[in-house]
Write a protein that holds these residues in place. Structure first.
Motif, PDB file in Angstrom:
ATOM      1  N   THR A 190      -4.114   2.452 -15.705  1.00  0.00           N
ATOM      2  CA  THR A 190      -3.670   3.004 -14.426  1.00  0.00           C
ATOM      3  C   THR A 190      -4.857   2.983 -13.473  1.00  0.00           C
ATOM      4  O   THR A 190      -5.858   3.657 -13.710  1.00  0.00           O
ATOM      5  CB  THR A 190      -3.165   4.450 -14.587  1.00  0.00           C
ATOM      6  OG1 THR A 190      -2.076   4.459 -15.512  1.00  0.00           O
ATOM      7  CG2 THR A 190      -2.708   5.015 -13.250  1.00  0.00           C
ATOM      8  N   TYR A 245      -6.485   3.068  -9.416  1.00  0.00           N
ATOM      9  CA  TYR A 245      -6.290   3.548  -8.045  1.00  0.00           C
ATOM     10  C   TYR A 245      -7.288   2.838  -7.126  1.00  0.00           C
ATOM     11  O   TYR A 245      -7.382   1.623  -7.160  1.00  0.00           O
ATOM     12  CB  TYR A 245      -6.452   5.075  -8.006  1.00  0.00           C
ATOM     13  CG  TYR A 245      -5.447   5.810  -8.841  1.00  0.00           C
ATOM     14  CD1 TYR A 245      -4.149   6.036  -8.390  1.00  0.00           C
ATOM     15  CD2 TYR A 245      -5.775   6.268 -10.126  1.00  0.00           C
ATOM     16  CE1 TYR A 245      -3.212   6.707  -9.163  1.00  0.00           C
ATOM     17  CE2 TYR A 245      -4.853   6.943 -10.908  1.00  0.00           C
ATOM     18  CZ  TYR A 245      -3.565   7.156 -10.421  1.00  0.00           C
ATOM     19  OH  TYR A 245      -2.642   7.818 -11.197  1.00  0.00           O
ATOM     20  N   GLY A 289      -6.687   6.417 -14.346  1.00  0.00           N
ATOM     21  CA  GLY A 289      -5.841   7.564 -14.629  1.00  0.00           C
ATOM     22  C   GLY A 289      -6.556   8.662 -15.394  1.00  0.00           C
ATOM     23  O   GLY A 289      -7.327   8.394 -16.316  1.00  0.00           O
TER      24      GLY A 289
END
Length: 465
Positions: A41, A43, A377
């Protein structure tokens, strides 16, 4: 009698546990908090963390008020050293009218630029920062020179002449202002410091009694389309718009994104958090920075967690929110070092200096989360445990844990899709008695580790194979 009753109760409980197949020794302890660090995950990318020394603070650091060379070096180390200090990686430079303080004779006249090779100490500081490895320099203007504005002065707002709704007898100064900004950056380049990011406005929605200039979102879009091609041709990225609040910046970012031409020129969207805190991302897919803030406060404060609202814990919480709620790629604090009742990270006091825990709150992020890293994440069901995680370009995983609870938390971290199944995690602790202090390494095995985060503390774990 009370002792007999207690003894009877204990015997009865033991008998009951035995009868049900559970012995006292088998009673479960309080379960550890679980947290998942998930490398699959991803970002935002990280550009870095920084500070400013505008309005003459750099000159004070250089020694204009009696700060000796040894103390000067200590302050520079505290701000910029990656081993013992915060390792800050962005320097924000303040542009004022200094390189062309007087009207050259109109917007179409040949510019009369002047350069003192000092810029109120900012050039010296930029050269020092470069020696520490800093290569991100954000030059930002608080105002155009007064003769380019509707009010005729650097201070008290006013608007750039030539923009829609800002007609002036002297003419249209938009292009002259764009050239002025680029020339400022060129002077730095000639001195060996490459400005990377160029901003044309600071808090355009607030009128200050000092250097300030008002621009609406529509006017910011309009000027972006003037500055953009000139700045890009000279090799500078355009940043906008440094609104005085995060929510207020959304209207500027939204207006830029709605205009295809302006959208192509703005590389970084920048906002402050004085009027409103970070509560979510800005409305853009471009990189975003929290580009200026320090908490309100009336006295110098060196404390970690005193409930004042301008202690170290407050700053740590704000950085966490910017990274995890706002998805910011950059976090630029206001003053690294200032004087008097400052909310800066360091106070310069004549021949001495003092350090606030705000510096170490910053250091627990900035020293370890380096430019080029990516946020990944980090989840937990414990609302008091504020987690963020990052993967560096060399594969190191950095996990930052801010424990807002009044008691310690034992945390079991599961490292998923990080490429790390065995290795070590080195904690760095900041609390009332520690300042980014290295702690004993923790073994990583089977893709997990267990660590205790003390009450009301900030711990950074650098995890390597």
């Amino acid at each position: 009698m009370q002792r007999r009753l207690r003894k009877w109760a204990l015997v009865s409980v033991a008998a009951l546990l035995t009868a049900t197949g559970v012995t006292a020794a088998a009673l479960p302890e309080a379960a550890a908090t679980t947290a998942t660090i998930n490398g699959s995950t991803t970002y935002q990318p990280i550009d870095g963390f920084g500070f400013s020394e505008h309005f003459g603070r750099a000159e004070i650091m250089r020694g204009s008020q009696g700060l000796p060379a040894q103390k000067q070096r200590e302050i520079l180390d505290l701000l910029l050293n990656r081993t013992t200090g915060a390792g800050l990686s962005i320097l924000r430079l303040g542009i004022d009218s200094g390189i062309q303080p007087t009207d050259p004779g109109g917007p179409n006249a040949t510019p009369k630029y002047v350069w003192d090779g000092n810029d109120k100490g900012q050039l010296w500081l930029a050269q020092q920062a470069r020696a520490y490895g800093v290569n991100r320099f954000y030059a930002d203007a608080w105002t155009a020179p007064g003769y380019m504005k509707t009010n005729g002065t650097d201070a008290d707002g006013g608007t750039l002449c030539g923009l829609s709704g800002a007609s002036c007898p002297s003419g249209d100064w938009r292009r002259a202002y764009a050239n002025f900004l680029v020339q400022y950056a060129k002077f730095y380049g000639q001195a060996g410091v490459r400005v990377t990011d160029l901003g044309f406005t600071n808090e355009p929605d607030w009128t200050a009694t000092y250097d300030s200039m008002r621009l609406t979102p529509a006017q910011a879009v309009e000027f972006t389309k003037v500055l953009g091609p000139i700045a890009n041709a000279a090799g500078y990225k355009v940043a906008c718009c440094d609104s005085f609040g995060w929510n207020q910046q959304k209207s500027y970012s939204g207006a830029i994104e709605a205009d295809a031409t302006a959208r192509g020129y703005v590389a970084t969207h920048t906002g402050h958090t004085y009027a409103s805190a970070v509560d979510g991302p800005l409305p853009t897919r471009k990189r975003t920075w929290m580009s200026e803030w320090s908490p309100n406060g009336t006295t110098w404060n060196e404390n970690w967690d005193d409930g004042s609202g301008y202690d170290g814990f407050t700053v740590a919480s704000a950085i966490h929110d910017a990274l995890t709620k706002g998805n910011t790629s950059g976090y630029v604090y206001w003053y690294g070092a200032s004087t008097g009742a400052t909310r800066g990270l360091i106070r310069m006091d004549g021949a001495d200096h003092h350090v606030s825990k705000r510096l170490w709150a910053m250091a627990n992020y900035s020293r370890f989360i380096r430019p080029g890293a990516t946020r990944i994440g980090a989840t937990t069901s414990d609302a008091d445990l504020k987690l963020s995680a990052f993967r560096d370009t060399d594969g190191t995983v950095t996990v930052v844990a801010l424990n807002a609870a009044a008691d310690a938390r034992e945390v079991s971290f599961s490292l998923r899709s990080t490429g790390i199944t065995t290795g070590t995690a080195t904690p760095y602790l900041t609390d009332g008695s520690h300042s980014t202090a290295r702690q004993a390494a923790i073994a990583v095995g089977g893709g997990s580790l267990t660590a205790t985060v003390p009450a009301r503390s900030l711990v950074t774990y650098t995890i390597k194979r």
